[in-house]
Design a protein around this motif. Structure first.
Motif, PDB file in Angstrom:
ATOM      1  N   ASN A  67      -9.806  21.187   9.402  1.00  0.00           N
ATOM      2  CA  ASN A  67      -9.836  21.064   8.512  1.00  0.00           C
ATOM      3  C   ASN A  67     -10.397  21.890   7.351  1.00  0.00           C
ATOM      4  OD1 ASN A  67      -9.387  18.332   8.748  1.00  0.00           O
ATOM      5  ND2 ASN A  67     -10.804  16.981   9.535  1.00  0.00           N
ATOM      6  N   LYS A  68     -10.976  23.162   7.866  1.00  0.00           N
ATOM      7  CA  LYS A  68     -11.339  23.438   7.487  1.00  0.00           C
ATOM      8  C   LYS A  68     -10.765  24.849   6.934  1.00  0.00           C
ATOM      9  CE  LYS A  68     -16.157  22.991   9.437  1.00  0.00           C
ATOM     10  NZ  LYS A  68     -16.711  24.034  10.076  1.00  0.00           N
ATOM     11  N   ILE A  69      -9.461  24.919   7.408  1.00  0.00           N
ATOM     12  CA  ILE A  69      -8.808  26.126   7.361  1.00  0.00           C
ATOM     13  C   ILE A  69      -7.464  26.261   6.137  1.00  0.00           C
ATOM     14  CG2 ILE A  69      -6.713  27.509   8.344  1.00  0.00           C
ATOM     15  CD1 ILE A  69      -8.687  26.633  10.294  1.00  0.00           C
ATOM     16  N   LYS A  70      -7.625  26.956   4.960  1.00  0.00           N
ATOM     17  CA  LYS A  70      -6.229  26.352   3.666  1.00  0.00           C
ATOM     18  C   LYS A  70      -5.783  26.676   4.670  1.00  0.00           C
ATOM     19  CE  LYS A  70      -9.955  27.558   0.549  1.00  0.00           C
ATOM     20  NZ  LYS A  70     -10.253  28.535  -0.909  1.00  0.00           N
ATOM     21  N   PRO A  71      -3.590  26.606   3.992  1.00  0.00           N
ATOM     22  CA  PRO A  71      -2.778  26.675   4.531  1.00  0.00           C
ATOM     23  C   PRO A  71      -2.782  27.821   3.616  1.00  0.00           C
ATOM     24  CG  PRO A  71      -2.874  25.182   2.729  1.00  0.00           C
ATOM     25  CD  PRO A  71      -3.953  24.976   3.440  1.00  0.00           C
ATOM     26  N   TRP A  72      -1.391  29.052   4.569  1.00  0.00           N
ATOM     27  CA  TRP A  72      -0.831  29.832   3.890  1.00  0.00           C
ATOM     28  C   TRP A  72      -0.067  29.657   2.716  1.00  0.00           C
ATOM     29  CZ3 TRP A  72      -2.902  35.038   5.849  1.00  0.00           C
ATOM     30  CH2 TRP A  72      -2.362  35.871   5.497  1.00  0.00           C
ATOM     31  N   PRO A  73      -0.220  29.902   1.485  1.00  0.00           N
ATOM     32  CA  PRO A  73       0.550  30.135   0.702  1.00  0.00           C
ATOM     33  C   PRO A  73       1.876  30.839   0.456  1.00  0.00           C
ATOM     34  CG  PRO A  73      -1.735  31.239   0.804  1.00  0.00           C
ATOM     35  CD  PRO A  73      -1.312  31.380   1.416  1.00  0.00           C
ATOM     36  N   GLU A  74       3.099  30.209   0.919  1.00  0.00           N
ATOM     37  CA  GLU A  74       4.069  30.780   1.054  1.00  0.00           C
ATOM     38  C   GLU A  74       4.822  31.938  -0.265  1.00  0.00           C
ATOM     39  OE1 GLU A  74       7.227  28.090   1.269  1.00  0.00           O
ATOM     40  OE2 GLU A  74       6.610  26.203   1.872  1.00  0.00           O
ATOM     41  N   GLY A  75       5.054  32.645   0.135  1.00  0.00           N
ATOM     42  CA  GLY A  75       5.521  33.821  -0.124  1.00  0.00           C
ATOM     43  C   GLY A  75       4.289  34.741  -0.614  1.00  0.00           C
ATOM     44  N   LEU A  76       3.701  34.356  -0.542  1.00  0.00           N
ATOM     45  CA  LEU A  76       2.343  35.586  -0.359  1.00  0.00           C
ATOM     46  C   LEU A  76       1.928  35.934   0.782  1.00  0.00           C
ATOM     47  CD1 LEU A  76      -0.588  34.428  -2.651  1.00  0.00           C
ATOM     48  CD2 LEU A  76       1.396  35.772  -2.927  1.00  0.00           C
ATOM     49  N   THR A  77       1.716  37.560   0.558  1.00  0.00           N
ATOM     50  CA  THR A  77       1.537  38.625   2.062  1.00  0.00           C
ATOM     51  C   THR A  77      -0.624  38.922   1.546  1.00  0.00           C
ATOM     52  OG1 THR A  77       1.292  40.466   0.772  1.00  0.00           O
ATOM     53  CG2 THR A  77       3.123  39.998   1.779  1.00  0.00           C
ATOM     54  N   ALA A  78      -0.324  39.158   3.210  1.00  0.00           N
ATOM     55  CA  ALA A  78      -1.898  39.291   2.921  1.00  0.00           C
ATOM     56  C   ALA A  78      -2.724  40.507   1.684  1.00  0.00           C
ATOM     57  CB  ALA A  78      -2.690  39.863   4.789  1.00  0.00           C
ATOM     58  N   ASP A  79      -1.735  41.307   1.673  1.00  0.00           N
ATOM     59  CA  ASP A  79      -2.256  42.675   1.398  1.00  0.00           C
ATOM     60  C   ASP A  79      -2.207  41.582  -0.279  1.00  0.00           C
ATOM     61  OD1 ASP A  79      -2.852  44.868   2.283  1.00  0.00           O
ATOM     62  OD2 ASP A  79      -0.523  45.101   2.240  1.00  0.00           O
ATOM     63  N   ASP A  80      -1.457  40.823  -0.970  1.00  0.00           N
ATOM     64  CA  ASP A  80      -1.760  40.285  -2.242  1.00  0.00           C
ATOM     65  C   ASP A  80      -2.796  38.672  -2.392  1.00  0.00           C
ATOM     66  OD1 ASP A  80       1.158  40.817  -3.089  1.00  0.00           O
ATOM     67  OD2 ASP A  80       2.251  39.196  -2.182  1.00  0.00           O
ATOM     68  N   LEU A  81      -3.697  38.413  -0.422  1.00  0.00           N
ATOM     69  CA  LEU A  81      -4.292  37.600  -1.127  1.00  0.00           C
ATOM     70  C   LEU A  81      -5.646  38.162  -1.043  1.00  0.00           C
ATOM     71  CD1 LEU A  81      -3.657  35.176   1.918  1.00  0.00           C
ATOM     72  CD2 LEU A  81      -3.662  34.400  -0.246  1.00  0.00           C
ATOM     73  N   ILE A  82      -5.934  39.207  -0.297  1.00  0.00           N
ATOM     74  CA  ILE A  82      -6.897  40.671  -0.790  1.00  0.00           C
ATOM     75  C   ILE A  82      -6.995  40.769  -2.043  1.00  0.00           C
ATOM     76  CG2 ILE A  82      -7.927  42.821  -0.187  1.00  0.00           C
ATOM     77  CD1 ILE A  82      -6.196  41.863   3.207  1.00  0.00           C
ATOM     78  N   ALA A  83      -5.928  40.821  -3.040  1.00  0.00           N
ATOM     79  CA  ALA A  83      -6.076  41.525  -4.599  1.00  0.00           C
ATOM     80  C   ALA A  83      -6.693  40.480  -5.084  1.00  0.00           C
ATOM     81  CB  ALA A  83      -4.782  41.680  -4.984  1.00  0.00           C
TER      82      ALA A  83
END
Length: 100
Positions: free
Chosen positions: A71-87
């Motif tokens: 319940n605490k984990i957000k779903p991984w956004p489609e089309g984004l890489t880890a680098d995108d999320l870090i940015a």
């Protein structure tokens, strides 16, 4: 490997198990233990939680912990890489900093 010493408790002797060892062995203060000495100088401590009810209770506790974490984990956004999320996170922090 953990080490311990015997401690006098009344007319008996006790071994205190370090927290890390108890966690690794998945035992707590209510866990029944079996003690054996297969040969001189060797003591074996075994958890007695092997019956079906105990296994089922432990499984339910683990499932509850997994569900709580899920319940605490957000779903991984489609089309984004880890680098995108870090940015994105860096950009949000930068905006928050400038807003101060």
């Amino acid at each position: 490997m953990a080490t311990a010493t015997l401690t006098k408790v009344g007319n008996s002797m006790a071994v205190l198990l370090p927290k890390a060892l108890r966690q690794e062995a998945a035992i707590d203060q209510d866990t029944p233990l079996r003690l054996a000495s297969p040969r001189k100088g060797v003591v074996v401590i075994t958890s007695m939680l092997d019956d079906e009810e105990d296994r089922l209770a432990r499984l339910r506790r683990v499932e509850a912990r997994i569900a709580a974490r899920r319940n605490k984990i957000k779903p991984w956004p489609e089309g984004l890489t880890a680098d995108d999320l870090i940015a994105q996170a860096k950009e949000e922090r930068h905006r928050d900093f400038l807003a101060l």
